[in-house]
Design an enzyme around this catalytic site. Structure first.
Site, PDB file in Angstrom:
ATOM      1  N   GLY A  74       0.819  -1.190   0.000  1.00  0.00           N
ATOM      2  CA  GLY A  74       0.000   0.000   0.000  1.00  0.00           C
ATOM      3  C   GLY A  74       0.864   1.255   0.000  1.00  0.00           C
ATOM      4  O   GLY A  74       2.071   1.206   0.242  1.00  0.00           O
ATOM      5  N   THR A  78       8.289   6.088  -1.909  1.00  0.00           N
ATOM      6  CA  THR A  78       9.198   6.418  -0.826  1.00  0.00           C
ATOM      7  C   THR A  78      10.618   6.036  -1.240  1.00  0.00           C
ATOM      8  O   THR A  78      10.850   5.521  -2.339  1.00  0.00           O
ATOM      9  CB  THR A  78       8.795   5.737   0.492  1.00  0.00           C
ATOM     10  OG1 THR A  78       9.530   6.345   1.569  1.00  0.00           O
ATOM     11  CG2 THR A  78       9.068   4.243   0.464  1.00  0.00           C
ATOM     12  N   TYR A  79      11.544   6.292  -0.349  1.00  0.00           N
ATOM     13  CA  TYR A  79      12.956   6.010  -0.608  1.00  0.00           C
ATOM     14  C   TYR A  79      13.499   5.134   0.503  1.00  0.00           C
ATOM     15  O   TYR A  79      13.156   5.307   1.680  1.00  0.00           O
ATOM     16  CB  TYR A  79      13.748   7.320  -0.660  1.00  0.00           C
ATOM     17  CG  TYR A  79      15.258   7.125  -0.642  1.00  0.00           C
ATOM     18  CD1 TYR A  79      15.929   6.676  -1.769  1.00  0.00           C
ATOM     19  CD2 TYR A  79      16.000   7.385   0.511  1.00  0.00           C
ATOM     20  CE1 TYR A  79      17.305   6.478  -1.747  1.00  0.00           C
ATOM     21  CE2 TYR A  79      17.374   7.196   0.539  1.00  0.00           C
ATOM     22  CZ  TYR A  79      18.014   6.743  -0.595  1.00  0.00           C
ATOM     23  OH  TYR A  79      19.371   6.538  -0.568  1.00  0.00           O
ATOM     24  N   SER A 140       7.900   5.518   7.729  1.00  0.00           N
ATOM     25  CA  SER A 140       6.856   5.203   6.757  1.00  0.00           C
ATOM     26  C   SER A 140       6.403   3.767   6.952  1.00  0.00           C
ATOM     27  O   SER A 140       7.106   2.947   7.554  1.00  0.00           O
ATOM     28  CB  SER A 140       7.390   5.375   5.329  1.00  0.00           C
ATOM     29  OG  SER A 140       7.841   6.708   5.110  1.00  0.00           O
ATOM     30  N   LEU A 141       5.235   3.468   6.421  1.00  0.00           N
ATOM     31  CA  LEU A 141       4.780   2.076   6.440  1.00  0.00           C
ATOM     32  C   LEU A 141       3.965   1.778   5.199  1.00  0.00           C
ATOM     33  O   LEU A 141       3.321   2.647   4.619  1.00  0.00           O
ATOM     34  CB  LEU A 141       3.993   1.760   7.712  1.00  0.00           C
ATOM     35  CG  LEU A 141       2.678   2.470   7.979  1.00  0.00           C
ATOM     36  CD1 LEU A 141       1.506   1.677   7.412  1.00  0.00           C
ATOM     37  CD2 LEU A 141       2.475   2.645   9.473  1.00  0.00           C
ATOM     38  N   GLY A 142       4.040   0.521   4.784  1.00  0.00           N
ATOM     39  CA  GLY A 142       3.293   0.048   3.630  1.00  0.00           C
ATOM     40  C   GLY A 142       3.166  -1.458   3.730  1.00  0.00           C
ATOM     41  O   GLY A 142       4.153  -2.138   4.026  1.00  0.00           O
ATOM     42  N   GLY A 153       6.193  -3.772   5.455  1.00  0.00           N
ATOM     43  CA  GLY A 153       6.261  -3.326   6.840  1.00  0.00           C
ATOM     44  C   GLY A 153       6.579  -1.856   7.003  1.00  0.00           C
ATOM     45  O   GLY A 153       5.935  -0.999   6.401  1.00  0.00           O
ATOM     46  N   CYS A 171       4.935   9.763  -0.198  1.00  0.00           N
ATOM     47  CA  CYS A 171       3.543   9.392   0.110  1.00  0.00           C
ATOM     48  C   CYS A 171       2.542  10.296  -0.601  1.00  0.00           C
ATOM     49  O   CYS A 171       1.403  10.442  -0.148  1.00  0.00           O
ATOM     50  CB  CYS A 171       3.290   9.403   1.611  1.00  0.00           C
ATOM     51  SG  CYS A 171       4.407   8.335   2.526  1.00  0.00           S
TER      52      CYS A 171
END
Length: 207
Positions: A74, A78-79, A140-142, A153, A171
């Site tokens: 999701g 990002t980096y 960050s999370l995904g 994670g 994001c």
């Protein structure tokens, strides 16, 4: 409220190629059964931009030397890079009685607890998953979730070069500023951060 506790296996993998890690997560999840223990992989990546399932703007031209990888997590772009601590959660969310939203909440609370161990006050931001300190994003999370399992994670900026973030809309948020733990705590090391993060994960998910 903590998640339903289940045993966890931790793997400290060092620096791992992003595509290798993603393939390994998919294979693990596809082959696992309900009896397989959940795992958490702690690692770092070489410089890489990743995009989630949402459409994301391309990086600026001066970031062309950093590869871009499309993933099934999701979120947007990002980096990842050296000095950023990544934790991949390969969990049986059915056993843990976690839905996607409650899992995101648990991971954000985990990051806030982790930063609190350094006496850093962090918060959520409405409509923008992740964790923020003084309005700047530090983690960050995904996730990729099914009815039974999840993988991907969180990533926490510890002691890294933040300049590649300047070339993207992190994001999908224009002009979002990033920060890292080394800007807030003197003498921080990846090893200490790794130890503290593992302790926080054990407390929240397996104790």
């Amino acid at each position: 409220m903590a998640a339903t506790s289940q045993p966890l296996i931790f793997r400290r993998l060092g620096s791992v190629d992003y595509l290798h890690a993603e393939h390994a997560m998919k294979q693990f999840t596809q082959k696992r059964t309900m009896e397989v223990m959940d795992e958490v992989w702690l690692l770092e990546h070489d410089p890489i931009y990743t995009t989630g399932v949402r459409e994301a703007a391309e990086p600026k031209r001066d970031a062309a030397s950093i590869p871009i990888i499309k993933t099934n997590r999701g979120g947007e772009m990002t980096y990842h890079g050296p000095g950023q601590l990544v934790a991949y959660f390969l969990l049986n969310i059915r056993k843990r009685r976690l839905g996607p939203r409650s899992l995101v909440n648990q991971l954000e609370e985990l990051i806030i607890d982790f930063l609190g161990s350094y006496e850093v006050i962090a918060k959520r931001r409405q409509g923008a998953p992740g964790v923020y300190v003084g309005g700047k994003k530090i983690a960050s999370l995904g996730l990729h979730t099914t009815a039974t399992y999840c993988y991907h994670g969180i990533s926490i900026n510890v002691k890294m070069d933040l300049r590649p973030f300047e070339h993207i809309e992190v994001c999908g948020i224009p002009n979002l500023e990033m920060t890292q733990l080394s800007s807030l705590v003197n003498g921080i090391t990846i090893e200490d951060a790794l130890n503290r993060l593992e302790k926080c994960i054990r407390k929240r998910f397996s104790e």
